[in-house]
Scaffold this active site. Structure first.
Site, PDB file in Angstrom:
ATOM      1  N   THR A 351       5.234  -9.915  -5.507  1.00 13.27           N
ATOM      2  CA  THR A 351       4.116 -10.546  -4.799  1.00 13.27           C
ATOM      3  C   THR A 351       3.053 -10.945  -5.808  1.00 13.27           C
ATOM      4  OG1 THR A 351       2.436 -10.245  -3.067  1.00 13.27           O
ATOM      5  CG2 THR A 351       3.037  -8.291  -4.330  1.00 13.27           C
ATOM      6  N   HIS A 404       8.410   7.521  -4.398  1.00 10.97           N
ATOM      7  CA  HIS A 404       8.561   8.696  -5.260  1.00 10.97           C
ATOM      8  C   HIS A 404       9.664   9.637  -4.764  1.00 10.97           C
ATOM      9  CE1 HIS A 404       7.599  11.180  -8.505  1.00 10.97           C
ATOM     10  NE2 HIS A 404       6.353  11.550  -8.223  1.00 10.97           N
TER      11      HIS A 404
END
Length: 433
Positions: A351, A404
């Site tokens: 993006t 994560h």
């Protein structure tokens, strides 16, 4: 007589909203004429006439939610005399013409995966217009069944306002409100209805589009379901700017497309994904699906909100092919003509907030992907070249948000450093990207 039905739009889309009718009762139409526009969570589609004739009646109005396979109007072969008026969302349900259940139900695969719908009450006099099987299938819309599941509501306890006995979303909402009314009564005075604005001050209340609602829901879900962290770095864009300056005219003349930044970043991301494949994976239950192909999503700002069309097998494309595909997909997004296939899949997303002037931001994951790279504005900043020299260089901050749960911090940092190194040495992109 021909029925106007909501067409199938892909496995993940079971309903849409009628955004506009292009015809009214009494209009003559030919095969292929556009009758209505339907807004879905992902794309807008046009419903076309499958038979020439005269619009006899429109069963659903603009702004109403309709299910795949549902009949929303009828085309007859008559002259159109004394046509029925189209039903608006504010029309009295009791006075509205009852929708005709289709003989075949394209939505059956979706319904099969859901709890069996409840048959229409035996006391409903209008039920003979449809077969028992169709009455059972359409006794509750897919949207109503979904809402009932989410709120733990038994459909057999819901009172349908539809004369055909069909349960809609508004019936579920009314039932839910009625069930909570006794408990909410004591706190009614403590929670007054929200006020749009202070008296005498201008304000405007706008209804969220279906796509904006979906974007909001997906972004919240991404933050709630993933252990999202972001790491940052900066890239010296000197080398890329020099390559573009030297090559842009010849590139444009040969390929009929400009040499932008996105092809460089796409190649750099692919090179880093090959080195750190967990950034190209997704979580499925207690397993990790590591994808060995590179379908790169490119975020594009469109009128209805951000969309992420996908450049397929980007590792096999040249710089020119990547630039052409991105330009084509961006054009479709802004013209609202993206197909569902343009948006499905994707293994990693890029993006670029820099086109709007963003200096630094934290991109949100495009679930179920586990990585997204954010580009930002190129800004001239003083940079230490060595212990003695300082130079003004075109610098860009880049950000990597990652999940994560499967990507460790050290791996994410190394991934982003690899992207930086590849961008600062554009020739390496030919080998690694």
């Amino acid at each position: 007589m021909s029925e106007i039905k909501v067409p199938e739009m892909g496995e993940s889309i079971v309903e849409g909203t009628i955004s506009k009718w292009h015809v009214k009762a009494g209009d003559s139409v030919n095969v292929g004429d556009v009758l209505a526009e339907l807004e879905t969570d992902k794309v807008n589609i046009e419903i076309s006439a499958e038979q020439a004739g005269v619009i006899e009646q429109l069963l659903r109005g603009e702004g109403e939610t309709v299910a795949v396979g549902e009949t929303i109007g009828q085309i007859g072969s008559g002259s159109g005399a004394a046509p029925s008026q189209p039903m608006s969302p504010s029309s009295d349900p009791a006075a509205a013409p009852a929708p005709v259940a289709p003989a075949s139900t394209p939505a059956a695969p979706v319904a099969a995966a859901e709890p069996a719908p409840v048959a229409a009450p035996a006391a409903t006099p209008a039920a003979p217009a449809a077969s028992d099987a169709n009455a059972a299938v359409f006794s509750a819309t897919p949207a109503a069944r979904k809402l009932a599941r989410e709120r733990g509501i038994d459909l057999t306890q819901v009172q349908a306002q539809d004369p055909m006995g069909r349960i809609r979303q508004e019936d579920i909402q009314a039932h839910n409100t009625a069930a909570k009314a006794p408990a909410a009564a004591p706190t009614a005075q403590a929670a007054p209805a929200p006020v749009a604005a202070e008296p005498g001050k201008p304000a405007e209340r706008r209804k969220m589009s279906r796509r904006r609602i979906t974007i909001a829901k997906r972004l919240v879900e991404a933050q709630q379901t993933a252990a999202m962290l972001t790491t940052f770095n900066e890239v010296d864009m000197t080398a890329i700017l020099e390559v573009r300056k030297r090559r842009k005219d010849a590139f444009k003349e040969k390929h009929d497309i400009g040499l932008g930044f996105m092809s460089f970043f796409t190649k750099a991301v692919i090179g880093a994904l090959k080195a750190y494949p967990l950034l190209n994976a997704e979580i499925q239950g207690d397993e990790i699906l590591v994808k060995q192909y590179y379908d790169i999503g490119i975020a594009v700002s469109a009128k209805e909100g951000l969309v992420v069309p996908v450049v397929r097998e980007a590792d096999r494309l040249s710089f020119a092919q990547i630039e052409k595909q991105i330009a084509d997909l961006a054009g479709k997004a802004r013209a609202n003509t993206l197909a569902l296939n343009d948006l499905q899949g994707g293994t990693f997303t890029i993006t670029n907030g820099g086109v709007f002037g963003s200096l630094l931001s934290t991109p949100i994951l495009n679930a179920p992907q586990v990585g997204i790279l954010g580009m930002h504005k190129i800004q001239i900043r003083p940079v230490a070249i060595d212990d003695v020299r300082m130079e003004n260089r075109p610098m860009m901050y880049i950000a990597l948000s990652y999940d994560h749960r499967i990507v460790d911090g050290a791996e994410a940092v190394r991934f982003l450093v690899t992207v930086k190194q590849l961008l600062e040495d554009p020739e390496s992109l030919l080998l690694e990207g």
